[in-house]
Enzyme design. Structure first.
Site, PDB file in Angstrom:
ATOM      1  N   VAL A   1      39.838  22.746  60.854  1.00  9.36           N
ATOM      2  CA  VAL A   1      41.149  22.616  61.496  1.00  9.36           C
ATOM      3  C   VAL A   1      41.151  21.303  62.274  1.00  9.36           C
ATOM      4  CG1 VAL A   1      42.808  23.630  63.101  1.00  9.36           C
ATOM      5  CG2 VAL A   1      41.367  25.134  61.707  1.00  9.36           C
TER       6      VAL A   1
ATOM      7  N   ASN B   1      32.771  21.336  65.789  1.00 13.95           N
ATOM      8  CA  ASN B   1      32.585  20.628  64.529  1.00 13.95           C
ATOM      9  C   ASN B   1      33.548  19.448  64.468  1.00 13.95           C
ATOM     10  OD1 ASN B   1      30.631  22.429  63.426  1.00 13.95           O
ATOM     11  ND2 ASN B   1      32.267  23.903  63.060  1.00 13.95           N
TER      12      ASN B   1
ATOM     13  N   HIS C   1      34.092  26.037  69.976  1.00 16.21           N
ATOM     14  CA  HIS C   1      33.741  27.439  69.801  1.00 16.21           C
ATOM     15  C   HIS C   1      32.853  27.874  70.967  1.00 16.21           C
ATOM     16  CE1 HIS C   1      34.658  27.570  65.322  1.00 16.21           C
ATOM     17  NE2 HIS C   1      34.465  26.268  65.465  1.00 16.21           N
TER      18      HIS C   1
ATOM     19  N   HIS D   1      38.655  21.709  68.664  1.00 18.86           N
ATOM     20  CA  HIS D   1      38.401  23.056  69.168  1.00 18.86           C
ATOM     21  C   HIS D   1      36.923  23.177  69.482  1.00 18.86           C
ATOM     22  CE1 HIS D   1      38.446  22.978  64.776  1.00 18.86           C
ATOM     23  NE2 HIS D   1      37.497  23.893  64.767  1.00 18.86           N
TER      24      HIS D   1
ATOM     25  N   ASP E   1      38.787  33.722  68.133  1.00 17.61           N
ATOM     26  CA  ASP E   1      38.704  33.273  66.746  1.00 17.61           C
ATOM     27  C   ASP E   1      39.125  34.434  65.828  1.00 17.61           C
ATOM     28  OD1 ASP E   1      37.006  30.783  65.217  1.00 17.61           O
ATOM     29  OD2 ASP E   1      37.420  32.593  64.039  1.00 17.61           O
ATOM     30  N   ILE E   2      39.883  34.113  64.802  1.00 18.87           N
ATOM     31  CA  ILE E   2      40.418  35.146  63.906  1.00 18.87           C
ATOM     32  C   ILE E   2      39.329  35.749  63.014  1.00 18.87           C
ATOM     33  CG2 ILE E   2      41.047  33.707  61.905  1.00 18.87           C
ATOM     34  CD1 ILE E   2      43.832  35.100  62.024  1.00 18.87           C
TER      35      ILE E   2
END
Ligand code: AMP
Length: 119
Positions: free
Chosen positions: A99, A90, A105, A103, A32-33
């Site tokens: 986004v 999410n 996490h 995805h 993750d950025i």
């Protein structure tokens, strides 16, 4: 409706870089950025699925299996499979999905506390 301009679609096409952790035929995992824990890695399907709602209804058994297997592999690669980790995905507005490509996490590397903040 899947939007091909989302940031993870661009990562999958190689148009923007990522710090890759793991990849197989169906999944990609990358850092993750904006990490919120010492370990914060994202696992995404390579297929065009907007969220867990879409994925759970429309992905193949192979794609679904690969995503779950990838979570386990990433936890091992990141060294948190025994110390503990949290997965979170999410989906939709109430969950603050930002986004629109599914995805998952993976958080770990410290004590993560209770599941949600009570309000
Ligand atoms: P969510 O709020 O569950 O939709 O999470 C989206 C996540 O994507 C956030 O944790 C962001 O930090 C992360 N993110 C956004 N852009 C990038 C990127 N280019 N590379 C890696 N992670 C990103």
């Amino acid at each position: 409706m899947y939007d091909d301009t989302n940031i993870f679609a661009k990562i999958l096409r190689g148009e923007i870089p990522c710090k890759k952790v793991y990849e197989d035929d169906h999944t990609l995992a990358f850092e993750d950025i904006n990490p919120e824990a010492p370990v914060h890695t994202l696992v995404i399907p390579k297929g065009k699925y907007t969220s867990m709602k879409d994925f759970s209804a429309n992905a193949s058994d192979a794609e679904i299996g690969a995503l779950i297997r990838a979570v386990g592999k990433v936890a091992a690669l990141k060294g948190v499979e025994d110390s503990g980790f949290r997965i979170l995905s999410n989906a939709g507005d109430d969950a603050h999905q930002t986004v629109a490509h599914l995805h998952v996490h993976i958080f770990g590397g410290r004590f993560l506390g209770p599941m949600l903040t009570k309000k």
